[in-house]
Design a protein around this motif. Structure first.
Motif, PDB file in Angstrom:
ATOM      1  N   MET A  97      32.194  28.893   3.819  1.00  0.00           N
ATOM      2  CA  MET A  97      31.113  28.817   2.921  1.00  0.00           C
ATOM      3  C   MET A  97      30.305  28.328   4.169  1.00  0.00           C
ATOM      4  O   MET A  97      28.899  27.983   3.917  1.00  0.00           O
ATOM      5  CB  MET A  97      31.059  27.665   2.008  1.00  0.00           C
ATOM      6  N   GLY A  98      30.462  28.260   5.514  1.00  0.00           N
ATOM      7  CA  GLY A  98      29.586  27.803   6.528  1.00  0.00           C
ATOM      8  C   GLY A  98      28.701  28.844   7.150  1.00  0.00           C
ATOM      9  O   GLY A  98      27.775  28.748   7.485  1.00  0.00           O
ATOM     10  N   GLY A  99      28.885  29.899   6.202  1.00  0.00           N
ATOM     11  CA  GLY A  99      27.339  31.070   6.399  1.00  0.00           C
ATOM     12  C   GLY A  99      28.306  32.809   6.532  1.00  0.00           C
ATOM     13  O   GLY A  99      29.712  32.887   6.718  1.00  0.00           O
ATOM     14  N   LEU A 100      27.454  33.424   7.507  1.00  0.00           N
ATOM     15  CA  LEU A 100      28.029  34.225   7.408  1.00  0.00           C
ATOM     16  C   LEU A 100      27.826  34.713   8.718  1.00  0.00           C
ATOM     17  O   LEU A 100      26.844  34.481   9.445  1.00  0.00           O
ATOM     18  CB  LEU A 100      26.936  35.190   6.149  1.00  0.00           C
ATOM     19  N   GLY A 101      28.110  36.772   9.269  1.00  0.00           N
ATOM     20  CA  GLY A 101      27.769  36.422  10.420  1.00  0.00           C
ATOM     21  C   GLY A 101      29.175  36.396  11.013  1.00  0.00           C
ATOM     22  O   GLY A 101      30.440  35.762  10.445  1.00  0.00           O
ATOM     23  N   SER A 102      29.192  36.777  12.894  1.00  0.00           N
ATOM     24  CA  SER A 102      31.083  35.912  13.498  1.00  0.00           C
ATOM     25  C   SER A 102      30.354  34.518  13.475  1.00  0.00           C
ATOM     26  O   SER A 102      29.248  34.091  13.905  1.00  0.00           O
ATOM     27  CB  SER A 102      30.642  36.295  14.840  1.00  0.00           C
ATOM     28  N   ARG A 103      31.508  34.067  13.249  1.00  0.00           N
ATOM     29  CA  ARG A 103      31.153  31.831  13.073  1.00  0.00           C
ATOM     30  C   ARG A 103      32.835  31.345  13.118  1.00  0.00           C
ATOM     31  O   ARG A 103      33.735  32.052  12.973  1.00  0.00           O
ATOM     32  CB  ARG A 103      30.957  31.573  11.247  1.00  0.00           C
ATOM     33  N   HIS A 104      33.198  30.138  14.367  1.00  0.00           N
ATOM     34  CA  HIS A 104      34.153  29.863  14.478  1.00  0.00           C
ATOM     35  C   HIS A 104      33.992  28.884  13.344  1.00  0.00           C
ATOM     36  O   HIS A 104      33.705  28.418  12.611  1.00  0.00           O
ATOM     37  CB  HIS A 104      33.483  28.583  15.336  1.00  0.00           C
ATOM     38  N   THR A 105      35.244  28.647  12.178  1.00  0.00           N
ATOM     39  CA  THR A 105      35.755  28.015  11.520  1.00  0.00           C
ATOM     40  C   THR A 105      37.167  26.768  11.903  1.00  0.00           C
ATOM     41  O   THR A 105      37.255  27.556  12.693  1.00  0.00           O
ATOM     42  CB  THR A 105      36.566  28.831  10.299  1.00  0.00           C
ATOM     43  N   SER A 106      37.099  26.419  10.991  1.00  0.00           N
ATOM     44  CA  SER A 106      38.211  25.929  10.875  1.00  0.00           C
ATOM     45  C   SER A 106      40.136  25.824  11.726  1.00  0.00           C
ATOM     46  O   SER A 106      40.338  26.068  11.954  1.00  0.00           O
ATOM     47  CB  SER A 106      39.527  24.656   9.523  1.00  0.00           C
ATOM     48  N   LYS A 107      40.067  27.956  10.936  1.00  0.00           N
ATOM     49  CA  LYS A 107      40.903  28.592  10.636  1.00  0.00           C
ATOM     50  C   LYS A 107      41.445  29.736  11.983  1.00  0.00           C
ATOM     51  O   LYS A 107      41.992  29.977  12.672  1.00  0.00           O
ATOM     52  CB  LYS A 107      40.926  29.469   9.779  1.00  0.00           C
ATOM     53  N   GLY A 108      39.755  29.879  12.611  1.00  0.00           N
ATOM     54  CA  GLY A 108      39.398  30.823  13.912  1.00  0.00           C
ATOM     55  C   GLY A 108      38.531  31.777  13.646  1.00  0.00           C
ATOM     56  O   GLY A 108      37.400  31.090  13.164  1.00  0.00           O
ATOM     57  N   MET A 109      37.951  32.537  14.113  1.00  0.00           N
ATOM     58  CA  MET A 109      36.372  33.340  14.234  1.00  0.00           C
ATOM     59  C   MET A 109      36.915  33.673  12.217  1.00  0.00           C
ATOM     60  O   MET A 109      37.839  34.267  12.088  1.00  0.00           O
ATOM     61  CB  MET A 109      36.748  34.800  15.123  1.00  0.00           C
ATOM     62  N   GLN A 110      35.699  33.738  11.744  1.00  0.00           N
ATOM     63  CA  GLN A 110      35.386  34.745  11.024  1.00  0.00           C
ATOM     64  C   GLN A 110      34.183  35.755  10.975  1.00  0.00           C
ATOM     65  O   GLN A 110      32.823  35.245  11.451  1.00  0.00           O
ATOM     66  CB  GLN A 110      35.288  33.723   9.182  1.00  0.00           C
ATOM     67  N   TYR A 111      34.585  36.847  10.231  1.00  0.00           N
ATOM     68  CA  TYR A 111      33.272  37.334  10.538  1.00  0.00           C
ATOM     69  C   TYR A 111      32.998  38.124   9.034  1.00  0.00           C
ATOM     70  O   TYR A 111      33.586  39.066   7.830  1.00  0.00           O
ATOM     71  CB  TYR A 111      33.289  38.910  11.490  1.00  0.00           C
TER      72      TYR A 111
END
Length: 185
Positions: A97-111
């Motif tokens: 839930m950190g946001g939308l778009g390209s993001r670094h998360t605790s798992k890795g990159m999220q798109y």
């Protein structure tokens, strides 16, 4: 190469955010009276929001014989991973839930362009630890099945043994441990 799978997920949040602003600034420019000297600024802001809407209105995921590719909107921020580098594909039940778009998360990159579900790709790297890429999708089961089919057929083509984890997308059950009784009768 022809695509085996191609799907665009619409990012309603981006449209919900940008379209009212575009309409407001255009309305002010056409029918309203912007403050003196601000008409050019209002026009630039409306154009900026329109470009943002074009780039972020959705995310398209494409799978061909060799790669999985994804990009936002009209083709911006294009990324790809070779199918031969994918170690595992899992369904992600809830995106960060950190946001939308390209993001670094605790798992890795999220798109992602919407909140919800997606797939998690485990991709081999030259380092010890594989990297994780999370792709948001409104049809993660279909996407996972297409990818798993491509991975299996590629491994068969190369003559490699297909691990059970890829065949069934689960870890093999460990052998039951034998309980030994140290007491003697």
């Amino acid at each position: 190469m022809p695509a085996i799978y191609r799907h665009t997920q619409i990012g309603y949040w981006a449209l919900f955010f940008t379209l009212p602003w575009i309409a407001t600034f255009i309305f002010i420019l056409i029918w309203g009276t912007p403050p003196p000297g601000m008409d050019i600024l209002y026009g630039l802001v409306a154009i900026g929001f329109a470009l943002l809407a074009c780039f972020l209105y959705g995310m398209t995921i494409t799978i061909d014989d060799t790669h999985i590719c994804w990009h936002y909107g009209l083709g911006s921020f294009r990324k790809q991973v070779a199918i031969e580098d994918i170690v595992d594909v899992r369904i992600e039940k809830e995106l960060s839930m950190g946001g939308l778009g390209s993001r670094h998360t605790s798992k890795g990159m999220q798109y992602a362009v919407t909140f919800g579900r997606g797939i998690e790709l485990e991709v081999k790297t030259p380092w010890k630890k594989n990297k994780i890429i999370v792709l948001g999708s409104d049809e993660p089961e279909v996407l996972r099945e297409v990818l798993m089919t491509k991975i299996r057929s590629r491994m068969k083509l190369l003559g490699a043994e297909i691990p059970e984890a890829i065949l069934f997308n689960e870890l093999p059950d460990p052998e039951p441990t034998k309980r030994t009784d140290s007491r003697t009768n």
